[in-house]
Design a protein around this motif. Structure first.
Motif, PDB file in Angstrom:
ATOM      1  N   GLU A 124      -8.443   9.923   3.925  1.00 43.63           N
ATOM      2  CA  GLU A 124      -8.147  10.301   5.304  1.00 43.63           C
ATOM      3  C   GLU A 124      -6.648  10.166   5.579  1.00 43.63           C
ATOM      4  N   ALA A 125      -6.048   9.099   5.104  1.00 43.31           N
ATOM      5  CA  ALA A 125      -4.609   8.909   5.300  1.00 43.31           C
ATOM      6  C   ALA A 125      -3.822  10.045   4.652  1.00 43.31           C
ATOM      7  N   LEU A 126      -4.170  10.377   3.432  1.00 45.95           N
ATOM      8  CA  LEU A 126      -3.474  11.463   2.734  1.00 45.95           C
ATOM      9  C   LEU A 126      -3.666  12.781   3.474  1.00 45.95           C
ATOM     10  N   ARG A 127      -4.847  13.003   4.016  1.00 42.28           N
ATOM     11  CA  ARG A 127      -5.143  14.239   4.745  1.00 42.28           C
ATOM     12  C   ARG A 127      -4.239  14.394   5.963  1.00 42.28           C
ATOM     13  N   HIS A 128      -3.884  13.272   6.587  1.00 40.94           N
ATOM     14  CA  HIS A 128      -3.111  13.327   7.824  1.00 40.94           C
ATOM     15  C   HIS A 128      -1.646  12.946   7.622  1.00 40.94           C
ATOM     16  N   GLY A 129      -1.209  12.894   6.373  1.00 44.16           N
ATOM     17  CA  GLY A 129       0.194  12.615   6.108  1.00 44.16           C
ATOM     18  C   GLY A 129       0.611  11.188   6.418  1.00 44.16           C
ATOM     19  N   ILE A 130      -0.324  10.256   6.281  1.00 50.88           N
ATOM     20  CA  ILE A 130      -0.068   8.838   6.550  1.00 50.88           C
ATOM     21  C   ILE A 130      -0.015   8.088   5.223  1.00 50.88           C
ATOM     22  N   ALA A 131       0.931   7.194   5.081  1.00 50.01           N
ATOM     23  CA  ALA A 131       1.029   6.417   3.844  1.00 50.01           C
ATOM     24  C   ALA A 131      -0.227   5.569   3.682  1.00 50.01           C
ATOM     25  N   PRO A 132      -0.997   5.761   2.612  1.00 50.92           N
ATOM     26  CA  PRO A 132      -2.267   5.027   2.453  1.00 50.92           C
ATOM     27  C   PRO A 132      -2.053   3.616   1.927  1.00 50.92           C
ATOM     28  N   ILE A 133      -3.095   2.816   2.029  1.00 51.88           N
ATOM     29  CA  ILE A 133      -3.105   1.509   1.367  1.00 51.88           C
ATOM     30  C   ILE A 133      -3.546   1.758  -0.069  1.00 51.88           C
ATOM     31  N   GLU A 134      -2.617   1.776  -0.986  1.00 54.56           N
ATOM     32  CA  GLU A 134      -2.926   2.145  -2.374  1.00 54.56           C
ATOM     33  C   GLU A 134      -3.673   1.047  -3.118  1.00 54.56           C
ATOM     34  N   LYS A 135      -3.294  -0.205  -2.864  1.00 57.66           N
ATOM     35  CA  LYS A 135      -3.903  -1.327  -3.586  1.00 57.66           C
ATOM     36  C   LYS A 135      -4.275  -2.429  -2.602  1.00 57.66           C
ATOM     37  N   PRO A 136      -5.372  -2.250  -1.865  1.00 58.33           N
ATOM     38  CA  PRO A 136      -5.776  -3.275  -0.906  1.00 58.33           C
ATOM     39  C   PRO A 136      -6.076  -4.599  -1.602  1.00 58.33           C
ATOM     40  N   SER A 137      -5.497  -5.678  -1.092  1.00 53.60           N
ATOM     41  CA  SER A 137      -5.683  -6.992  -1.721  1.00 53.60           C
ATOM     42  C   SER A 137      -5.136  -8.077  -0.792  1.00 53.60           C
ATOM     43  N   PRO A 138      -5.863  -9.203  -0.678  1.00 54.17           N
ATOM     44  CA  PRO A 138      -7.134  -9.517  -1.328  1.00 54.17           C
ATOM     45  C   PRO A 138      -8.325  -8.974  -0.533  1.00 54.17           C
ATOM     46  N   PRO A 200     -10.750 -20.820  -7.657  1.00 51.97           N
ATOM     47  CA  PRO A 200     -10.121 -21.667  -6.651  1.00 51.97           C
ATOM     48  C   PRO A 200      -9.264 -20.935  -5.631  1.00 51.97           C
ATOM     49  N   THR A 201      -8.798 -19.729  -5.965  1.00 49.89           N
ATOM     50  CA  THR A 201      -7.942 -18.995  -5.036  1.00 49.89           C
ATOM     51  C   THR A 201      -8.534 -17.616  -4.749  1.00 49.89           C
ATOM     52  N   VAL A 202      -8.180 -17.074  -3.591  1.00 44.18           N
ATOM     53  CA  VAL A 202      -8.692 -15.758  -3.218  1.00 44.18           C
ATOM     54  C   VAL A 202      -8.111 -14.669  -4.111  1.00 44.18           C
ATOM     55  N   ASP A 203      -6.885 -14.847  -4.573  1.00 45.24           N
ATOM     56  CA  ASP A 203      -6.294 -13.842  -5.462  1.00 45.24           C
ATOM     57  C   ASP A 203      -7.046 -13.778  -6.787  1.00 45.24           C
ATOM     58  N   GLU A 204      -7.438 -14.942  -7.300  1.00 48.03           N
ATOM     59  CA  GLU A 204      -8.214 -14.948  -8.544  1.00 48.03           C
ATOM     60  C   GLU A 204      -9.597 -14.360  -8.305  1.00 48.03           C
TER      61      GLU A 204
END
Length: 244
Positions: A124-138, A200-204
């Motif tokens: 949807e972002a690409l369709r409307h010319g909006i910079a998308p969230i390419e790598k959502p994390s965490p 132990p961590t959200v990133d892991e």
């Protein structure tokens, strides 16, 4: 009894990420993440007790007719979306901004079956010319987590079924707000039950889910081939997570 439950219980400590979580859900015109559109969206924040501390809802005019089947699920007709909905580009930009703010603050975002919502939002972002969230994390995906920590439980793994299994209330299913909040509370319930075995961590935990989702897709592909639902020469199911 699963192998997780059979192991000796380590000293329990609630995971640090469970103190506050973001929640995200979309209701859409269909299930194709490339061509379908957002109808409603919810982004919110829950505290450690699952109480809503921040919330925002959107109703969009998707720019296309909403199929009757989709409208029957989420209750939004084409007429209502066109009359009451904000322009799709505005909604997409604001949802991307809200999620980006949570990620920037280090707050994990819960999304049940995350690749659907994040992939559709990207297109949807690409369709409307909006910079998308390419790598959502965490990102936290209760579907992937539940399949990992209670792998052998029989039955469906839809949000409503899994929420009921963990005694998480889900009223008004298939409303973006209700589904998002239920998914967040489900993630907290999983943390309470299986936190002793979680990274132990959200990133892991995010990285582990990447591997778990890939393995789950491979296992499901093998099963579908076995029962004849997929041909042995068919491409395997896409296990990319949290976005495809």
């Amino acid at each position: 009894m699963t192998t997780w439950q059979a192991e000796p219980l380590p000293l329990f400590q609630t995971p640090e990420w469970a103190r506050v979580v973001g929640v995200f859900d979309l209701e859409t015109t269909g299930i194709d993440v490339v061509t379908d559109r957002i109808v409603t969206a919810h982004v919110g924040v829950l505290d450690v007790d699952g109480q809503v501390v921040d919330a925002r809802d959107w109703l969009a005019d998707p720019g296309i007719a909403i199929p009757a089947g989709a409208a029957a699920i989420h209750g939004i007709s084409t007429e209502r979306a066109r009359t009451e909905g904000a322009p799709a580009a505005t909604v997409v930009a604001e949802v991307v901004e809200a999620l980006s703010a949570l990620f920037a603050a280090g707050i994990p975002v819960v999304a049940y079956n995350a690749p659907f919502d994040f992939s559709l939002l990207k297109h949807e972002a690409l369709r409307h010319g909006i910079a998308p969230i390419e790598k959502p994390s965490p990102v936290l995906d209760p579907l992937v987590m539940d399949k990992t920590y209670d792998r052998w439980r029989r039955g469906k793994r839809t949000l409503s079924v899994v929420a009921a299994h963990y005694a998480v209330p889900l009223e008004s299913a298939h409303e973006a707000c209700a589904d998002a909040v239920a998914a967040g509370r489900l993630a907290l319930a999983l943390a309470e039950r299986f936190g002793a075995w979680m990274p132990p961590t959200v990133d892991e935990l995010h990285l582990r889910q990447v591997a778990w989702a890939r393995a789950q897709a491979a296992s499901l592909t093998e099963y579908f081939v076995k029962i004849g639902r997929l041909d042995a020469t068919s491409p395997p199911l896409d296990g990319a997570w949290p976005i495809r």
